[in-house]
Scaffold this motif. Structure first.
Motif, PDB file in Angstrom:
ATOM      1  N   UNK A  78       0.876  -1.193   0.000  1.00  0.00           N
ATOM      2  CA  UNK A  78       0.000   0.000   0.000  1.00  0.00           C
ATOM      3  C   UNK A  78       0.904   1.231   0.000  1.00  0.00           C
ATOM      4  N   UNK A  79       0.460   2.313  -0.424  1.00  0.00           N
ATOM      5  CA  UNK A  79      -0.665   2.658  -1.258  1.00  0.00           C
ATOM      6  C   UNK A  79      -0.124   2.900  -2.659  1.00  0.00           C
ATOM      7  N   UNK A  80      -0.417   2.015  -3.607  1.00  0.00           N
ATOM      8  CA  UNK A  80       0.080   2.296  -4.950  1.00  0.00           C
ATOM      9  C   UNK A  80      -0.930   3.173  -5.692  1.00  0.00           C
ATOM     10  N   UNK A  81      -0.545   3.662  -6.855  1.00  0.00           N
ATOM     11  CA  UNK A  81      -1.372   4.665  -7.546  1.00  0.00           C
ATOM     12  C   UNK A  81      -2.704   4.086  -8.012  1.00  0.00           C
ATOM     13  N   UNK A  82      -2.768   2.752  -8.133  1.00  0.00           N
ATOM     14  CA  UNK A  82      -4.061   2.142  -8.469  1.00  0.00           C
ATOM     15  C   UNK A  82      -5.011   2.281  -7.296  1.00  0.00           C
ATOM     16  N   UNK A  83      -4.538   1.921  -6.112  1.00  0.00           N
ATOM     17  CA  UNK A  83      -5.353   2.134  -4.905  1.00  0.00           C
ATOM     18  C   UNK A  83      -5.782   3.605  -4.838  1.00  0.00           C
ATOM     19  N   UNK A  84      -4.780   4.488  -5.024  1.00  0.00           N
ATOM     20  CA  UNK A  84      -5.048   5.926  -4.855  1.00  0.00           C
ATOM     21  C   UNK A  84      -6.139   6.390  -5.810  1.00  0.00           C
ATOM     22  N   UNK A  85      -6.060   5.960  -7.074  1.00  0.00           N
ATOM     23  CA  UNK A  85      -7.066   6.397  -8.070  1.00  0.00           C
ATOM     24  C   UNK A  85      -8.457   5.946  -7.657  1.00  0.00           C
ATOM     25  N   UNK A  86      -8.564   4.729  -7.160  1.00  0.00           N
ATOM     26  CA  UNK A  86      -9.883   4.204  -6.774  1.00  0.00           C
ATOM     27  C   UNK A  86     -10.434   4.941  -5.564  1.00  0.00           C
ATOM     28  N   UNK A  87      -9.598   5.213  -4.565  1.00  0.00           N
ATOM     29  CA  UNK A  87     -10.125   5.907  -3.388  1.00  0.00           C
ATOM     30  C   UNK A  87     -10.404   7.376  -3.662  1.00  0.00           C
ATOM     31  N   UNK A  88      -9.654   7.970  -4.586  1.00  0.00           N
ATOM     32  CA  UNK A  88      -9.960   9.357  -4.985  1.00  0.00           C
ATOM     33  C   UNK A  88     -11.292   9.386  -5.732  1.00  0.00           C
ATOM     34  N   UNK A  89     -11.548   8.357  -6.533  1.00  0.00           N
ATOM     35  CA  UNK A  89     -12.836   8.290  -7.251  1.00  0.00           C
ATOM     36  C   UNK A  89     -13.998   8.338  -6.266  1.00  0.00           C
ATOM     37  N   UNK A  90     -13.952   7.487  -5.246  1.00  0.00           N
ATOM     38  CA  UNK A  90     -15.080   7.445  -4.312  1.00  0.00           C
ATOM     39  C   UNK A  90     -15.076   8.638  -3.366  1.00  0.00           C
ATOM     40  N   UNK A  91     -13.927   9.305  -3.286  1.00  0.00           N
ATOM     41  CA  UNK A  91     -13.891  10.556  -2.519  1.00  0.00           C
ATOM     42  C   UNK A  91     -14.701  11.631  -3.239  1.00  0.00           C
ATOM     43  N   UNK A  92     -14.668  11.593  -4.576  1.00  0.00           N
ATOM     44  CA  UNK A  92     -15.484  12.550  -5.342  1.00  0.00           C
ATOM     45  C   UNK A  92     -16.968  12.313  -5.056  1.00  0.00           C
ATOM     46  N   UNK A  93     -17.380  11.035  -5.011  1.00  0.00           N
ATOM     47  CA  UNK A  93     -18.793  10.713  -4.700  1.00  0.00           C
ATOM     48  C   UNK A  93     -19.131  11.253  -3.319  1.00  0.00           C
ATOM     49  N   UNK A  94     -18.249  10.988  -2.370  1.00  0.00           N
ATOM     50  CA  UNK A  94     -18.440  11.455  -0.987  1.00  0.00           C
ATOM     51  C   UNK A  94     -18.625  12.978  -0.975  1.00  0.00           C
ATOM     52  N   UNK A  95     -17.737  13.696  -1.651  1.00  0.00           N
ATOM     53  CA  UNK A  95     -17.782  15.164  -1.668  1.00  0.00           C
ATOM     54  C   UNK A  95     -19.036  15.685  -2.376  1.00  0.00           C
ATOM     55  N   UNK A  96     -19.429  15.009  -3.454  1.00  0.00           N
ATOM     56  CA  UNK A  96     -20.621  15.477  -4.202  1.00  0.00           C
ATOM     57  C   UNK A  96     -21.896  15.249  -3.391  1.00  0.00           C
ATOM     58  N   UNK A  97     -21.992  14.096  -2.750  1.00  0.00           N
ATOM     59  CA  UNK A  97     -23.171  13.834  -1.926  1.00  0.00           C
ATOM     60  C   UNK A  97     -23.238  14.836  -0.766  1.00  0.00           C
ATOM     61  N   UNK A  98     -22.096  15.183  -0.217  1.00  0.00           N
ATOM     62  CA  UNK A  98     -22.102  16.201   0.846  1.00  0.00           C
ATOM     63  C   UNK A  98     -22.557  17.531   0.275  1.00  0.00           C
ATOM     64  N   UNK A  99     -22.053  17.858  -0.937  1.00  0.00           N
ATOM     65  CA  UNK A  99     -22.406  19.142  -1.562  1.00  0.00           C
ATOM     66  C   UNK A  99     -23.908  19.204  -1.847  1.00  0.00           C
TER      67      UNK A  99
END
Ligand SMILES: Nc1ncnc2c1ncn2[C@@H]1O[C@H](COS(=O)(=O)NC(=O)[C@@H](N)CS)[C@@H](O)[C@H]1O
Ligand SMILES: [Zn+2]
Length: 412
Positions: free
Chosen positions: A50-71
């Motif tokens: 951990x944390x390779x860039x594949x992991x990072x890309x996937x968790x950043x993706x769902x971070x966008x969902x998290x941020x948008x739902x909050x917005x």
């Protein structure tokens, strides 16, 4: 297990359109229609490499969902696991003469640091498979009692399996054909060729103790849980029988998320387990998928250690669409570096173009199945305008900067 600390998220005025996402099960982009509370289960790491860039890309993706739902004003209940007991972890620990518990803790600590540096907002609960073993064993016991699960009549290792016919829906999540499912099962930790299973695709629920392997007491006998059931139990017990989103990289489409849905739906009788199954594309290195087996991993911590701004890493990963298999390249890295510098120059001006149009565009692009290329282009256009023509809106740059932070997670 301790989660990690959260970046501040600026609160923006107004709201955008509902978030629409591609769902693997229905093969369509559909509105995510969470109620006041939005529930999301995203599969966590198996804590080594951990944390390779594949992991990072996937968790950043769902971070966008998290941020948008909050917005959009939702209360986001986000849960993530850590697969801190599993074959690959035991194998890596054995290879490195490491204690598998210490290896897991060390890599999980590094993962938390990397997530904080990438400004990925933390899940509300961050649950290790080991700490969840009692509740997992309880779920397996219920599946046995209901007849959906069965013991293999293997006198040496009477492991417990789940009968894939028990819900009548098996295969709906991944939409793969049977042959493909058998193949994927064999190559992703399954055992389709094991004698005595009712169906080769029946997933393991409980593995009886093997010599030299960690094992835990339970009503099922000494042993440990299968991989898929850990996520079903951790999600069901914290988010309820049906969730808005079950997410991960596309390598989890089958068998992992299909079997997780089987376990959940067989227990609750509610279908579908998740209203959206969302899968992020694979990050490669110069054309090859970045994976532990290939050993071609680029680590967030190494890039950070060499002085790379985590915002550059995040911006580089956002430059491609989340569902696209794409590669990390020097070109991608350099482009992100230049882009961030230019954004910083414009977004820190004390006067510039008004920002409300940009904020509306950001919300519209991101709500459209996380169209980050479109979103970044909208910021580029605003930045060009700000740096090439005179504008004197005093609040423009500041509120644009807050929107780039809140919605993209990029801090200039
Ligand atoms: N090259 C890659 N590109 C994008 N995502 C990846 C890549 N490799 C792994 N992932 C994703 O990163 C997450 C963690 O991967 S993992 O460490 O192998 N762990 C697991 O898949 C399990 N612990 C899930 S319960 C998963 O969602 C996986 O799909
Ligand atoms: Zn999982």
């Amino acid at each position: 297990m301790r989660t990690w600390s959260s970046a501040d998220v600026p609160l923006l005025d107004g709201a955008g359109p509902p978030l629409r996402l591609y769902d693997t099960a229905t093969e369509r982009i559909r509105p995510t229609a969470p109620g006041e509370r939005a529930t999301m289960y995203v599969c966590g790491i198996t804590p080594y490499d951990a944390t390779h860039l594949g992991h990072a890309a996937t968790y950043v993706t769902f971070d966008l969902v998290h941020r948008l739902w909050r917005d959009l004003g939702h209360d986001v209940h986000y849960v993530q696991n850590v697969t801190d007991i599993d074959e690959p972890l035991l194998e890596r620990a054995a290879r490195d003469q490491d204690d598998w518990v210490v290896l897991g803790m060390r890599e999980t600590a590094l993962f938390r640091e990397d997530m904080e540096s990438l400004r990925v907002l933390p899940p509300r609960q961050f649950i290790g498979a080991v700490e969840a073993i009692p509740e997992i064993a309880e779920l397996v016991g219920k599946l046995v009692a209901s007849g959906a699960a069965y013991r293999l009549d293997d006198p040496e290792y009477p492991d417990v399996y789940h009968d894939v016919s028990s819900t009548g829906h098996f295969g709906y999540e991944s939409n793969f054909g049977r042959d493909e499912m058998i193949d994927l099962s064999r190559n992703n930790g399954g055992d389709p060729d094991r004698a005595g299973k009712r169906d080769p695709l029946d997933p393991l629920l409980w593995r009886m103790e093997r010599p030299g392997e960690p094992a835990w007491e339970s009503d099922l006998g000494r042993g440990r849980p299968g991989w898929h059931v850990e996520c079903a139990a951790i999600a069901l017990n914290r988010l309820g029988p049906q969730i808005d989103l079950n997410g991960g990289g596309s390598d989890l489409r089958f068998p992992h998320h299909e079997c997780g849905a089987l376990h959940a739906e067989s227990l609750t009788g509610e279908h579908p387990f998740a209203r959206h199954y969302v899968h992020a594309g694979m990050i490669g290195l110069d054309g090859q998928k970045m994976s532990k087996s290939k050993g071609n991993l680029v680590f967030v911590s190494k890039l950070r250690g060499s002085g790379v701004d985590p915002n550059v890493i995040r911006l580089a990963l956002l430059a491609g669409h989340y569902r696209t298999d794409r590669s990390w390249t020097d070109e991608l890295h350099r482009t992100a570096q230049a882009r961030l510098a230019r954004w910083r120059e414009a977004l820190t001006l004390d006067r510039g173009p008004a920002s409300d149009e940009l904020i509306a565009k950001l919300r519209t692009h991101l709500a459209d199945d996380l169209d980050t290329p479109g979103a970044l282009a909208a910021v580029d256009a605003w930045v060009e305008e700000a740096l090439t023509r005179r504008h004197d809106d005093r609040f423009g740059p500041g509120s644009a900067r807050e929107a780039v932070d809140a919605l993209l997670g990029i801090e200039v």
